[in-house]
Design a protein around this motif. Structure first.
Motif, PDB file in Angstrom:
ATOM      1  N   VAL G   9       0.846  -1.199   0.000  1.00  0.00           N
ATOM      2  CA  VAL G   9       0.000   0.000   0.000  1.00  0.00           C
ATOM      3  C   VAL G   9       0.882   1.250   0.000  1.00  0.00           C
ATOM      4  O   VAL G   9       0.680   2.189  -0.771  1.00  0.00           O
ATOM      5  CB  VAL G   9      -0.949  -0.002   1.218  1.00  0.00           C
ATOM      6  CG1 VAL G   9      -1.616   1.369   1.374  1.00  0.00           C
ATOM      7  CG2 VAL G   9      -1.999  -1.097   1.082  1.00  0.00           C
ATOM      8  N   LEU G  10       1.882   1.222   0.873  1.00  0.00           N
ATOM      9  CA  LEU G  10       2.759   2.392   0.975  1.00  0.00           C
ATOM     10  C   LEU G  10       3.512   2.618  -0.340  1.00  0.00           C
ATOM     11  O   LEU G  10       3.660   3.754  -0.807  1.00  0.00           O
ATOM     12  CB  LEU G  10       3.737   2.217   2.132  1.00  0.00           C
ATOM     13  CG  LEU G  10       3.080   2.263   3.532  1.00  0.00           C
ATOM     14  CD1 LEU G  10       4.096   1.885   4.608  1.00  0.00           C
ATOM     15  CD2 LEU G  10       2.517   3.649   3.817  1.00  0.00           C
ATOM     16  N   HIS G  11       3.997   1.529  -0.951  1.00  0.00           N
ATOM     17  CA  HIS G  11       4.687   1.668  -2.239  1.00  0.00           C
ATOM     18  C   HIS G  11       3.762   2.269  -3.287  1.00  0.00           C
ATOM     19  O   HIS G  11       4.141   3.149  -4.059  1.00  0.00           O
ATOM     20  CB  HIS G  11       5.199   0.302  -2.710  1.00  0.00           C
ATOM     21  CG  HIS G  11       6.551  -0.030  -2.155  1.00  0.00           C
ATOM     22  ND1 HIS G  11       7.674   0.742  -2.371  1.00  0.00           N
ATOM     23  CD2 HIS G  11       6.972  -1.046  -1.372  1.00  0.00           C
ATOM     24  CE1 HIS G  11       8.724   0.219  -1.759  1.00  0.00           C
ATOM     25  NE2 HIS G  11       8.317  -0.885  -1.126  1.00  0.00           N
ATOM     26  N   GLN G  12       2.523   1.794  -3.297  1.00  0.00           N
ATOM     27  CA  GLN G  12       1.576   2.341  -4.274  1.00  0.00           C
ATOM     28  C   GLN G  12       1.325   3.830  -4.041  1.00  0.00           C
ATOM     29  O   GLN G  12       1.175   4.601  -4.974  1.00  0.00           O
ATOM     30  CB  GLN G  12       0.245   1.579  -4.190  1.00  0.00           C
ATOM     31  CG  GLN G  12       0.364   0.135  -4.703  1.00  0.00           C
ATOM     32  CD  GLN G  12      -0.937  -0.638  -4.492  1.00  0.00           C
ATOM     33  OE1 GLN G  12      -2.014  -0.104  -4.756  1.00  0.00           O
ATOM     34  NE2 GLN G  12      -0.817  -1.866  -4.025  1.00  0.00           N
ATOM     35  N   VAL G  13       1.282   4.207  -2.741  1.00  0.00           N
ATOM     36  CA  VAL G  13       1.119   5.634  -2.436  1.00  0.00           C
ATOM     37  C   VAL G  13       2.362   6.402  -2.901  1.00  0.00           C
ATOM     38  O   VAL G  13       2.273   7.458  -3.540  1.00  0.00           O
ATOM     39  CB  VAL G  13       0.880   5.862  -0.931  1.00  0.00           C
ATOM     40  CG1 VAL G  13       0.925   7.355  -0.595  1.00  0.00           C
ATOM     41  CG2 VAL G  13      -0.465   5.271  -0.511  1.00  0.00           C
ATOM     42  N   ALA G  14       3.538   5.848  -2.604  1.00  0.00           N
ATOM     43  CA  ALA G  14       4.787   6.497  -3.026  1.00  0.00           C
ATOM     44  C   ALA G  14       4.840   6.638  -4.531  1.00  0.00           C
ATOM     45  O   ALA G  14       5.322   7.636  -5.077  1.00  0.00           O
ATOM     46  CB  ALA G  14       5.982   5.671  -2.512  1.00  0.00           C
ATOM     47  N   ASP G  15       4.295   5.630  -5.223  1.00  0.00           N
ATOM     48  CA  ASP G  15       4.330   5.635  -6.691  1.00  0.00           C
ATOM     49  C   ASP G  15       3.189   6.447  -7.302  1.00  0.00           C
ATOM     50  O   ASP G  15       3.084   6.557  -8.522  1.00  0.00           O
ATOM     51  CB  ASP G  15       4.225   4.188  -7.213  1.00  0.00           C
ATOM     52  CG  ASP G  15       5.390   3.335  -6.763  1.00  0.00           C
ATOM     53  OD1 ASP G  15       6.402   3.905  -6.286  1.00  0.00           O
ATOM     54  OD2 ASP G  15       5.285   2.105  -6.890  1.00  0.00           O
ATOM     55  N   GLY G  16       2.290   6.947  -6.433  1.00  0.00           N
ATOM     56  CA  GLY G  16       1.157   7.684  -6.976  1.00  0.00           C
ATOM     57  C   GLY G  16       0.058   6.798  -7.525  1.00  0.00           C
ATOM     58  O   GLY G  16      -0.932   7.265  -8.069  1.00  0.00           O
ATOM     59  N   ALA G  17       0.233   5.485  -7.367  1.00  0.00           N
ATOM     60  CA  ALA G  17      -0.783   4.569  -7.884  1.00  0.00           C
ATOM     61  C   ALA G  17      -2.022   4.510  -7.008  1.00  0.00           C
ATOM     62  O   ALA G  17      -3.060   3.995  -7.397  1.00  0.00           O
ATOM     63  CB  ALA G  17      -0.185   3.153  -8.028  1.00  0.00           C
TER      64      ALA G  17
END
Lengths: 255, 255, 255, 255, 255, 255, 255, 255
Positions: G9-17
């Motif tokens: 989830v955090l990676h997706q937030v970091a990626d803007g996804a």
């Protein structure tokens, strides 16, 4: 040996080899009466000193001990010439004990094993009457009787005189008043203790038993009855504890 | 024999061989009615006098007695022509008793043994209804039924009418009101006693049983229910005590 | 009124205004004997039918009810000509009741209030002996005595004959055997019930009281004693429940 | 058959063969709903009417009943096409039942035997979550699960989520909130009921179990915990009573 | 008066006015020792005979008796020259008693009132040690002390020597071993009884008290501790029952 | 505010200001649903979140809280527009609360104080029948009624229909079967729960009350009766806990 | 795996996804610390996370679990390299476990099975003294000793030093004061805990045992004694719970 | 003074004035560490030695002591420069104490009085978290807090975090894990102890409180919950015993 160690300390003080304040430190915090009593097995610390302190040696409570443990403790006590008494001993442990020590008397009803010591016990003054309310109370009475004999006391029996037929106990009144101490053993309503407590002027020790219908609750009913006895001066021991009643009686006869 | 001794004293007074005040001392403190009742075995004092005093002989409570003890007591009672009733008898003790005495009827569900005496019991007035809440209460009901028969009472059964289906007990109302006394036997919630106590005007004796889930606590739950019955006039006996309920009922029918 | 409604249904069937199966539905599940008994206040449903069903009207248990509630219920019962009995009534509620109704007799020891009904109660057969172990049991005995009088029974008193002086109860034996029913009231050890239960052949109802030292536990000790009475046939009511014992006794004398 | 008898009475009234007041007397005091329900064996009165009254037939509580009694009652119920459920059945009684009736499903962990009836049970709305604190609580959970299935309910399991690892139950929160009713089964401290009671808004039924160390007292500890739950709205059934919890849950899902 | 009646019977026999068998019937079932002991008030039957039978007169248990009742009973006892002891007397009743009888000593801590009799009590052999675990146990100790004095016993005090500081009781060992009987009074854990029971060879009577935190349960905790004492020969009386312990001790010192 | 903090973390991650693994650490172990619920006074942590989670706000249990504490907590809850319910409130605390907040309705019989919130509660489906065995049970019934009203439920009353007059409850059968849930409130024998449990097919919640004679033991007797109900599906709440029963009922009507 | 999912989830937030508010929803209500701990068998949810959270892995309570269940759970724990400890294991289950896993040490007296993990446990500071009052308490002491060893603690034994011979425990005072924590294990009167609690200044954990005569009530007597210890600072664990005492001690030595 | 007397004996031995064996007799059976600790009032034996032995002086348990007794004992302790702590002190006794000694701090919620000694207490390592389930538990928490301060410990509070809203305690997790010892105080279901016991690795001491509805039984319910905690390593003190929990915690922080 502790007593010896104290003597050593004192000799050193007497000889000037030890200063008073050092001696004081050496002696501080030591329960001197422990000197001759600690005999430690891996699983038990035998209180050999008890015979000196209280007139009878430590008694082995058999419940929850293995036959091996009982035999080992008994043998240590016997070695010193003290008498051996085991209560609540299981049948097989009793057999084992008889096989490992001579002169062991087993009472299967009382669930006891007894081996006399080198000296005869000091006889108690007067006799102890053991009164039971019903036939089912007999095993507890037997435990008391074996214990009394081991302690040097002489016991008489008054059996099956529960209060539902009040004339039964009244008919035995002479035997009750002749005793120095009366042990009353009863289950169910436990009412016999109050009646006997009112008939005699001597000490009455009541033992509730776990015999009875449902709401006896394994002896709580007679226990409460006896604690609440309207006859003042009745004292009580634990449920089914014939041994404890006998020791209490013997403390009185040995005053 | 005591009665004889009193007679002797009186004869001596009549003959002038004994002064009145001496006789008075001799008689003081003696429960004279004990004269013919004490029959002492090593382990039991049989209350033969009870048949005279209360209309039925002493009953043997089998729990905690050995088969030998039961047979010995039973034989003493039977010798006098009295009827023998043993409750809570173990199967093997029952077998032993049947082997040692003739005419012994054993009820394995009730755990009783019965041997009729020389005379038929005095019949009670009216009948006793034995009402059970569930099938599991039947052994207690059987104990009550055997006892009632031994006491000369006539019993009717109303079985498995617990209050979870209230119509079951209402459907049997006629049988309940026809009885002189109603014994209600119930475990679990014990609520049947209150309902029956409200339906009839006759004496209701409640017996809690030890049947049930955990918090029945071996019968404490129905015992408390029955003691707290909102139907006034319900009395209670001990848990699983079908025998006691039957004796209480018979005391009423023999008034 | 329900009985009228059933009559209506039957009339409609007789008149052909209602089919049999409709009538059947209308009648199903109805306890017809309820027809004349429900008298609903906001806080109570008076069971007027009880006088018919059980021979005495509903009794008001005063504990937990306000003086207003007691007066209101009492007045409804009195209006119908039934006798009014209130137990466990607080002093001020008793005063209020005496102010609001005539002919109310208050017994402060028994904590009761009584007002006779239009008809005298049906007299019971024989008398009821009320036996107490100690002076402290008297309030419970009074509650029993007031209740017995209200129910048409005649009571005798045997007071303060606890078993710690066994001769006291033996000296009153004639009075005990003369009664139809014996109520034994005792706290502390509760042993008196067993002794009396063994002396008489008549029904014995035992009442434990909450008098006593610590481990009496507000009456649990004598309650258990009595439930475990070695005298068969003793039945027990709740702690301090003199009222319940009296009703049970009266059920017997009115057989 | 009673309903028929009432119909007869009504027909006679309709036909003029019976007067209204006579009919009234005939009908008085009769619980009409008993008409079709009393099926009396010597040892049991089967409440066949219960299926009509409450939606499921009488369930046989196996404890305290002999295998013969269980088989006889089961066969009577099965004959009518009703489903048979036996709880607390001993292994040998289960074997006997399988031998005497076809289609009997035995669950040895749950100690149940079940035989489907002619009709499928009415399905409940939503599902019931059965939550256990530890592996040792599973037999009680199984009893609940078998009962729910017999009653037409669908159950989900959340196993071994005791509060010592609070994350375990939090991780299953979705399953808990998805259920219509939650049954929480726990021994020892019983704390799971309070935690679950605080997590969900749906009805929570708590079942204490008798698993645990000494002072659990065969389930009293978790019973008291659950009765005192600080999460309002948790209700409790008897110790180990998985059956009762299931019936309570099913009453809710069948509203 | 009964003794007179027996004398009459004997005189009639001596005079030939009564046959032996008639006399026998007249005497049967009579507890002759009741002759001089029954003194019946409306609310109490005083056991005057007790002084003869047990060496001390009846003691008045004040709880549950009104001031009037206490004064009336006390006055009857005092009239005969016997000593009067009232326990558990309320302050106002004590005032009333002092107003109505001379020489009444009131101990407000012990809650006792005492009035010496015409004769001094027979002195007991040796002294009784009263040992308390804490300051809060003192009222019970006082009740024991007053009772002992009334019975002719001499008491020593060992105060506040609970086992949390084991050296305190060890430091008083000489006083304990010098006594004939030791009364141990303790609340909370009640452990002092076991320690003292192991230190001395004389009889030890334990009194649990109701002092303590929550799970002392008004004295149940020390009661159980004492009943389960690992020091054999400790006997127990009821919670807070200093009076009973004193009487039991005095029975021993008066052997 | 926690939810905001999570959002901040996420924004920082979205902005690249915070690495994923740091964010992970920041979020770990946090119960995110706590974000908006903790409102900490010095002496209380108000669970404002409960209204969201369970459909009704936190209720204040008045026993053991000072009037000041109650007023402070109530005022915090009221400020948010939630409804305020206080149970077991002492009369003076109720007065204080009425003085400090407007619109507070106090019910002195129920010992409750209630202040409606900004929104009306979501109405429950169907009605809840509150059935009491006796007049003395009314305060508990009132507590249940006030709680149900606060929760949006509609209640009917069936008062004083204890089983000693079984026709009383049978006469009200229609009202019982019409309800969605039945709350049965009874002291003494608690038998009403079993009878009602057998009459209806809907959920039955039983509340034992602490009314009654001695061996009711402040409600243990009816508690055990209800736990052992022979009518399957009866669930139980704590003694006198009308509030808990109401919440449990409301959980059902709000499914 | 949950931690991974959060990381995703955090990676997706970091990626803007993923938007922040969507991420917020995804994370809400999740107890993140559950991420690596749930290992669900059909009958158990293993709390692998506990080793991280509390320093030792989940311990298997053997009572009420089948041999199969124990082996399966043990094998899952062992697979991860954690140490396995089973308490209250039946002899046959222990045999089964030894057959299914290597390196399992069984202690038949303690009823434990232990298999070391890949890493040695973190050693505790100081040692723990295990003190027993009698030989019968040894099984509980063994359970404590095995547990302490598994937790990395070092234990000393002081055996059979009950207070009936007070010198025995005084003689071992040095060993008691040398320990960091003292575990006192005693049945019957449980008085040893108070004496030891007064002798040392270190933490004392008391374990009541179920050994003893009737009114020990399976350990309630020593449990109450210990809870009421007059030596402040004594804490108590459940009856016979040597395991719990050891864990508590180890929590202290691992501070 | 005893130590002096031993020194005298030793000096006499050193001087030759006393023989070794006489000295031996003089010293035997004396607990030498008692030398400086016995300070006997008429009603109390102050254990001044305790400060040396256990690091804090004797604490005065106020319940059951008169204001005079408390003031007298406090003054003796204060004279020696030790700190004075009184628990369970009645309001008027607290006033009296403040009047008789300077610097006395009274906490009315905690029911304590405290007067610092000449020296500051030795500070404990780390802090103690005091966690309460509800507002009603605060008086017990205050008693613990006052005691901890007197013992040199530093406490943090976590208030009103009962498990019905599980997020409340989870939200405070950091504070819990930061403490060296956690004291959990809870009434009603007592479930908080288990949850906290599972969250932290440090010692947890649970205190049941007597707050709650009927079947809490004055704290028995949470007591049993805590003894049966499924979180291993939780230990328990007596009901409402905040003082005992604080002392136990302080024993740990002062290791």
């Amino acid at each position: 040996m502790r007593r010896e160690r104290v003597r050593d300390v004192l000799h050193q003080v007497a000889d000037g080899a030890l200063g008073v304040s050092q001696a004081l430190d050496a002696l501080a915090f030591e329960p001197l009466d422990a000197t001759q009593s600690a005999d430690a097995l891996a699983f038990a610390t035998i209180d050999h000193h008890r015979a000196v302190r209280q007139g009878f040696p430590e008694v082995i409570y058999g419940a929850g001990k293995s036959a091996e443990q009982i035999c080992e403790i008994a043998s240590r006590i016997a070695e010193r010439g003290d008498s051996v008494l085991v209560t609540r001993i299981a049948p097989d442990a009793a057999d084992r004990l008889q096989a490992s020590l001579d002169n062991v008397e087993v009472n299967r009803v009382a669930r006891t094993a007894y081996r006399p010591g080198a000296d005869r016990p000091v006889p108690g003054k007067g006799s102890v009457a053991i009164v039971t309310a019903g036939t089912s109370d007999i095993p507890v009475a037997e435990e008391a009787a074996v214990t009394l004999a081991a302690l040097g006391d002489c016991a008489t029996r008054v059996t099956d005189v529960g209060v539902a037929g009040i004339h039964r106990v009244l008919a035995r009144r002479a035997e009750l008043t002749a005793a120095s101490v009366v042990i009353v053993i009863a289950g169910m309503d436990g009412a016999l203790a109050s009646v006997v407590g009112g008939l005699v002027a001597t000490p009455v020790i009541a033992v509730p038993t776990s015999v009875g219908y449902g709401a006896s609750f394994q002896g709580i009913a007679p226990l409460l009855t006896m604690l609440n006895s309207c006859a003042a001066g009745v004292t009580v021991v634990n449920i089914d504890n014939g041994f404890g009643a006998a020791v209490a009686a013997s403390r009185i006869t040995h005053l």
